[in-house]
Design a protein around this motif. Structure first.
Motif, PDB file in Angstrom:
ATOM      1  N   MET A  42     -84.571 -29.331 -37.165  1.00  0.00           N
ATOM      2  CA  MET A  42     -85.035 -29.043 -38.511  1.00  0.00           C
ATOM      3  C   MET A  42     -84.824 -27.557 -38.797  1.00  0.00           C
ATOM      4  N   PHE A  43     -84.310 -27.233 -39.956  1.00  0.00           N
ATOM      5  CA  PHE A  43     -84.040 -25.851 -40.312  1.00  0.00           C
ATOM      6  C   PHE A  43     -85.327 -25.108 -40.632  1.00  0.00           C
ATOM      7  N   GLN A  44     -85.315 -23.795 -40.391  1.00  0.00           N
ATOM      8  CA  GLN A  44     -86.482 -22.945 -40.631  1.00  0.00           C
ATOM      9  C   GLN A  44     -86.968 -23.067 -42.075  1.00  0.00           C
ATOM     10  N   VAL A  45     -86.039 -23.069 -43.027  1.00  0.00           N
ATOM     11  CA  VAL A  45     -86.399 -23.154 -44.440  1.00  0.00           C
ATOM     12  C   VAL A  45     -87.114 -24.477 -44.729  1.00  0.00           C
ATOM     13  N   ASP A  46     -86.623 -25.558 -44.128  1.00  0.00           N
ATOM     14  CA  ASP A  46     -87.254 -26.863 -44.323  1.00  0.00           C
ATOM     15  C   ASP A  46     -88.679 -26.869 -43.780  1.00  0.00           C
ATOM     16  N   ILE A  47     -88.877 -26.292 -42.619  1.00  0.00           N
ATOM     17  CA  ILE A  47     -90.210 -26.245 -42.013  1.00  0.00           C
ATOM     18  C   ILE A  47     -91.157 -25.457 -42.916  1.00  0.00           C
ATOM     19  N   ILE A  48     -90.701 -24.327 -43.409  1.00  0.00           N
ATOM     20  CA  ILE A  48     -91.544 -23.494 -44.264  1.00  0.00           C
ATOM     21  C   ILE A  48     -91.890 -24.226 -45.560  1.00  0.00           C
ATOM     22  N   GLU A  49     -90.921 -24.899 -46.140  1.00  0.00           N
ATOM     23  CA  GLU A  49     -91.187 -25.670 -47.366  1.00  0.00           C
ATOM     24  C   GLU A  49     -92.210 -26.783 -47.095  1.00  0.00           C
ATOM     25  N   GLN A  50     -92.096 -27.429 -45.949  1.00  0.00           N
ATOM     26  CA  GLN A  50     -93.066 -28.473 -45.599  1.00  0.00           C
ATOM     27  C   GLN A  50     -94.451 -27.868 -45.370  1.00  0.00           C
ATOM     28  N   GLN A  61     -96.386 -27.324 -48.393  1.00  0.00           N
ATOM     29  CA  GLN A  61     -96.971 -28.561 -48.912  1.00  0.00           C
ATOM     30  C   GLN A  61     -98.083 -29.091 -47.990  1.00  0.00           C
ATOM     31  N   ASN A  62     -98.565 -28.210 -47.100  1.00  0.00           N
ATOM     32  CA  ASN A  62     -99.655 -28.522 -46.161  1.00  0.00           C
ATOM     33  C   ASN A  62     -99.324 -29.640 -45.181  1.00  0.00           C
ATOM     34  N   ASP A  63     -98.075 -29.744 -44.782  1.00  0.00           N
ATOM     35  CA  ASP A  63     -97.664 -30.708 -43.764  1.00  0.00           C
ATOM     36  C   ASP A  63     -98.128 -30.186 -42.410  1.00  0.00           C
ATOM     37  N   ARG A  64     -99.116 -30.829 -41.804  1.00  0.00           N
ATOM     38  CA  ARG A  64     -99.726 -30.360 -40.552  1.00  0.00           C
ATOM     39  C   ARG A  64     -98.739 -30.351 -39.386  1.00  0.00           C
ATOM     40  N   LYS A  65     -97.849 -31.329 -39.332  1.00  0.00           N
ATOM     41  CA  LYS A  65     -96.861 -31.343 -38.246  1.00  0.00           C
ATOM     42  C   LYS A  65     -95.923 -30.143 -38.347  1.00  0.00           C
ATOM     43  N   ALA A  66     -95.503 -29.825 -39.550  1.00  0.00           N
ATOM     44  CA  ALA A  66     -94.626 -28.663 -39.748  1.00  0.00           C
ATOM     45  C   ALA A  66     -95.376 -27.377 -39.408  1.00  0.00           C
ATOM     46  N   GLN A  67     -96.650 -27.303 -39.788  1.00  0.00           N
ATOM     47  CA  GLN A  67     -97.454 -26.130 -39.462  1.00  0.00           C
ATOM     48  C   GLN A  67     -97.595 -25.962 -37.950  1.00  0.00           C
ATOM     49  N   LEU A  68     -97.827 -27.064 -37.266  1.00  0.00           N
ATOM     50  CA  LEU A  68     -97.943 -27.012 -35.811  1.00  0.00           C
ATOM     51  C   LEU A  68     -96.613 -26.573 -35.187  1.00  0.00           C
ATOM     52  N   GLN A  86     -93.725 -22.297 -32.461  1.00  0.00           N
ATOM     53  CA  GLN A  86     -92.516 -21.472 -32.384  1.00  0.00           C
ATOM     54  C   GLN A  86     -92.847 -19.981 -32.285  1.00  0.00           C
ATOM     55  N   TYR A  87     -93.936 -19.553 -32.944  1.00  0.00           N
ATOM     56  CA  TYR A  87     -94.215 -18.120 -33.043  1.00  0.00           C
ATOM     57  C   TYR A  87     -95.467 -17.639 -32.308  1.00  0.00           C
ATOM     58  N   CYS A  88     -96.329 -18.534 -31.841  1.00  0.00           N
ATOM     59  CA  CYS A  88     -97.625 -18.091 -31.319  1.00  0.00           C
ATOM     60  C   CYS A  88     -97.505 -17.167 -30.108  1.00  0.00           C
ATOM     61  N   GLU A 117    -109.424 -10.938 -27.982  1.00  0.00           N
ATOM     62  CA  GLU A 117    -109.242 -10.356 -29.311  1.00  0.00           C
ATOM     63  C   GLU A 117    -107.835 -10.644 -29.825  1.00  0.00           C
ATOM     64  N   ALA A 118    -106.848 -10.556 -28.948  1.00  0.00           N
ATOM     65  CA  ALA A 118    -105.458 -10.833 -29.356  1.00  0.00           C
ATOM     66  C   ALA A 118    -105.315 -12.286 -29.805  1.00  0.00           C
ATOM     67  N   GLU A 119    -105.926 -13.201 -29.073  1.00  0.00           N
ATOM     68  CA  GLU A 119    -105.885 -14.616 -29.470  1.00  0.00           C
ATOM     69  C   GLU A 119    -106.534 -14.820 -30.831  1.00  0.00           C
ATOM     70  N   ASP A 120    -107.678 -14.172 -31.046  1.00  0.00           N
ATOM     71  CA  ASP A 120    -108.366 -14.283 -32.338  1.00  0.00           C
ATOM     72  C   ASP A 120    -107.497 -13.753 -33.473  1.00  0.00           C
ATOM     73  N   VAL A 121    -106.863 -12.621 -33.231  1.00  0.00           N
ATOM     74  CA  VAL A 121    -106.005 -12.028 -34.258  1.00  0.00           C
ATOM     75  C   VAL A 121    -104.848 -12.961 -34.594  1.00  0.00           C
ATOM     76  N   VAL A 122    -104.237 -13.568 -33.581  1.00  0.00           N
ATOM     77  CA  VAL A 122    -103.125 -14.482 -33.823  1.00  0.00           C
ATOM     78  C   VAL A 122    -103.602 -15.672 -34.656  1.00  0.00           C
ATOM     79  N   GLN A 123    -104.761 -16.220 -34.306  1.00  0.00           N
ATOM     80  CA  GLN A 123    -105.299 -17.347 -35.076  1.00  0.00           C
ATOM     81  C   GLN A 123    -105.549 -16.952 -36.530  1.00  0.00           C
ATOM     82  N   GLU A 124    -106.179 -15.794 -36.722  1.00  0.00           N
ATOM     83  CA  GLU A 124    -106.466 -15.317 -38.077  1.00  0.00           C
ATOM     84  C   GLU A 124    -105.168 -15.043 -38.845  1.00  0.00           C
ATOM     85  N   ALA A 125    -104.180 -14.518 -38.152  1.00  0.00           N
ATOM     86  CA  ALA A 125    -102.904 -14.228 -38.804  1.00  0.00           C
ATOM     87  C   ALA A 125    -102.223 -15.516 -39.270  1.00  0.00           C
ATOM     88  N   PHE A 126    -102.269 -16.553 -38.441  1.00  0.00           N
ATOM     89  CA  PHE A 126    -101.674 -17.828 -38.853  1.00  0.00           C
ATOM     90  C   PHE A 126    -102.441 -18.444 -40.017  1.00  0.00           C
TER      91      PHE A 126
END
Length: 181
Positions: free
Chosen positions: A1-9, A12-19, A24-26, A42-51
């Protein structure tokens, strides 16, 4: 799946695409946060908040930069917010006393100095130098971006980079000559 497609999904709040985007980036974003915060939790918390912020503001993402670069900026800003909230506020320099520093790119260190030596030495520096050095050397930001992230002038960024470089080279020279750790 292309990056643009994942972002578009994701928009639209597609949970699988979000996961998928999260997976990919966590790890990379955790490493960035850990460089600033030193504490794993603290780093884990920041990553969660950033996502969370990234997913809620995804409609603002215009693909002018890669998604990873956009997310990294959020992680760095969140990390700095945590540091500020812990009263480890960056020392502001009096603009009157700043001078434009010649920033040559001669980062000369002995060939025996490893990346780990450099990272340990950076961690020993005062915060005002440490943050600018990490943003410039490790994260690859320019002085304009650093000034925006740290809320300092570009002159202050250049000055702190130059002074940090001198202190870093002193620490690395001390280590090389055997009087360090």
């Amino acid at each position: 799946m292309f990056q643009v497609d994942i972002i578009e999904q994701c928009k639209q709040n597609d949970r699988k695409a979000q996961l998928q985007l999260y997976n990919q980036y966590c790890n990379g974003m955790y490493i960035v946060a850990k460089r600033f915060l030193k504490d794993a939790h603290e780093a884990e918390d920041v990553v969660q908040e950033a996502f969370i912020k990234a997913f809620s503001k995804l409609h603002q993402y215009k693909a002018e930069v890669t998604f990873g670069a956009w997310l990294k900026r959020i992680v760095i800003n969140k990390s700095i917010d945590v540091l500020k909230s812990k009263k480890q506020q960056l020392v502001e320099l009096d603009e009157v006393h700043l001078k434009v520093v010649d920033t040559d790119d001669k980062w000369l260190v002995d060939d025996a100095i490893t990346v780990n030596h450099v990272k340990r030495a950076i961690n020993q520096l005062p915060d005002k130098y440490q943050y600018v050095l990490m943003l410039y050397l490790i994260e690859g930001y320019d002085h304009q971006e650093i000034s925006e992230i740290l809320n300092i002038s570009q002159v202050a960024s250049r000055t702190q980079l130059s002074r940090g470089k001198v202190k870093l080279q002193e620490l690395l020279t001390t280590e090389k000559n055997g009087t360090g750790y």
